[in-house]
Scaffold this motif. Structure first.
Motif, PDB file in Angstrom:
ATOM      1  N   CYS A 161      -1.414  -0.200  -4.894  1.00 50.72           N
ATOM      2  CA  CYS A 161      -1.846   0.333  -3.609  1.00 50.72           C
ATOM      3  C   CYS A 161      -3.267  -0.128  -3.278  1.00 50.72           C
ATOM      4  O   CYS A 161      -3.531  -0.619  -2.169  1.00 50.72           O
ATOM      5  N   SER A 195       0.821  -1.218   0.000  1.00 50.79           N
ATOM      6  CA  SER A 195       0.000   0.000   0.000  1.00 50.79           C
ATOM      7  C   SER A 195       0.854   1.266   0.000  1.00 50.79           C
ATOM      8  O   SER A 195       0.386   2.341  -0.393  1.00 50.79           O
ATOM      9  N   PRO A 229      -3.468   9.569  -1.995  1.00 47.22           N
ATOM     10  CA  PRO A 229      -4.496   8.976  -1.129  1.00 47.22           C
ATOM     11  C   PRO A 229      -5.919   9.204  -1.625  1.00 47.22           C
ATOM     12  O   PRO A 229      -6.789   8.359  -1.417  1.00 47.22           O
ATOM     13  N   GLU A 281      -0.750   2.992  -8.289  1.00 48.89           N
ATOM     14  CA  GLU A 281      -2.057   3.172  -7.645  1.00 48.89           C
ATOM     15  C   GLU A 281      -2.858   1.867  -7.639  1.00 48.89           C
ATOM     16  O   GLU A 281      -3.583   1.577  -6.683  1.00 48.89           O
TER      17      GLU A 281
END
Length: 226
Positions: free
Chosen positions: A188, A49, A55, A185
Motif C-alpha cells: 500500500c 494502494s 489507513p 501495508e
C-alpha cells in the motif's frame, strides 16, 4: 540468487531494446507515450494502494518516511548521482534525466508484493518461479519505460539487484517479520509512491518521490507495535 539475477538480466535486455526503439520515435510520439505510461502508472498505484488495511499505518509510514528521507536527502543524492553519470557519459535521454528514469523504474520494479514474496521464496526454499514470472513482466515493462524514460531505466537493474537480492539473502532473518498483513501495508505504501510517480510523469507535480522511500519499510516496525 538465481531468480534475482534473471530479473536483473530481464531489465537490462528489455531496457536495451527499449532504447533502440526510442531512437526511431518522433519527439511528439515519445511525449504522448510518456503521458500514457503516466496514466497507467497512476492506475497501478491506485489498485495497489487498495491492498492496505489500516489507513493510520499508511499515514504514519508516509509522514515518518518523509522525515527520514528528507533528513538523508535521498532525492538529492540520487539526482547528483544521475548528473554525475550524465556528465561522465555525456548523454541525455530526450530531456529526461537518468535519475528520473532510474527512480521511476526502480520503484515500479521493486515495491510490489511479488518482489517481497518472490525474494523470500527464493531465499528460503530455492523456489524461483515467482521471480521468473516477475522477470517476464519486468522485461516488457522495461522496454516500454526505456523507450520514453531513456537509459536511466537500465540503472534500475542495480536497484533490483540490491533491494530484491538483499531480501533473498536475508530471507532467513526477515521472514518472521513479513507476514501477510505487513506485506499488504508495504504494498500500500509503495503504491502511494507509484501514484506520485505517475503524477510526475504526467507533469502535474514535481514530487521528490525518492525521499518517501523509507515509508515502504516502516510498516514492518508499525505492525510490530500494534
Amino acid at each position: 540468487m538465481l531468480g534475482t539475477w534473471v530479473n536483473v538480466a530481464a531489465v537490462l535486455i528489455g531496457g536495451s531494446i527499449g532504447l533502440l526503439i526510442k531512437k526511431g520515435l518522433p519527439t511528439s510520439l515519445a511525449d504522448t507515450l510518456m503521458k500514457g505510461i503516466g496514466l497507467c502508472t497512476v492506475y497501478l498505484g491506485i489498485t495497489g494502494s487498495l491492498e492496505g488495511r489500516d489507513p493510520l499505518k499508511l499515514i504514519l509510514s508516509v509522514v515518518l518516511g518523509a522525515l527520514v528521507g528528507e533528513g538523508l536527502d535521498l532525492d538529492g543524492r540520487v539526482q547528483r548521482l544521475g548528473e554525475w553519470v550524465e556528465r561522465r557519459f555525456s548523454q541525455k535521454s530526450g530531456g529526461v534525466s537518468l535519475a528520473e528514469g532510474f527512480v521511476t523504474a526502480s520503484l515500479l520494479f521493486c515495491v510490489g508484493a511479488m518482489t517481497i514474496v518472490g525474494a523470500l521464496q527464493s531465499g528460503l526454499t530455492g523456489d524461483h518461479q515467482m521471480l521468473f514470472t516477475k522477470s517476464m513482466l519486468d522485461f516488457v515493462s522495461s522496454m516500454i519505460f526505456a523507450s520514453s524514460l531513456g537509459a536511466g531505466v537500465l540503472f534500475a537493474s542495480a536497484f533490483v539487484l540490491v533491494f530484491q537480492g538483499g531480501i533473498t539473502l536475508l530471507a532467513g532473518f526477515v521472514s518472521p517479520f513479513l507476514g501477510e498483513a505487513v506485506i499488504a501495508e508495504m504494498t500500500c505504501a509503495g503504491s502511494v509512491l507509484i501514484i506520485g510517480l505517475g503524477l510526475n510523469l504526467l507533469g502535474l507535480t514535481r514530487l521528490k518521490v525518492m525521499n518517501y522511500i523509507p515509508a515502504i519499510f516502516l510498516p514492518v516496525l508499525l505492525c510490530l507495535i500494534w
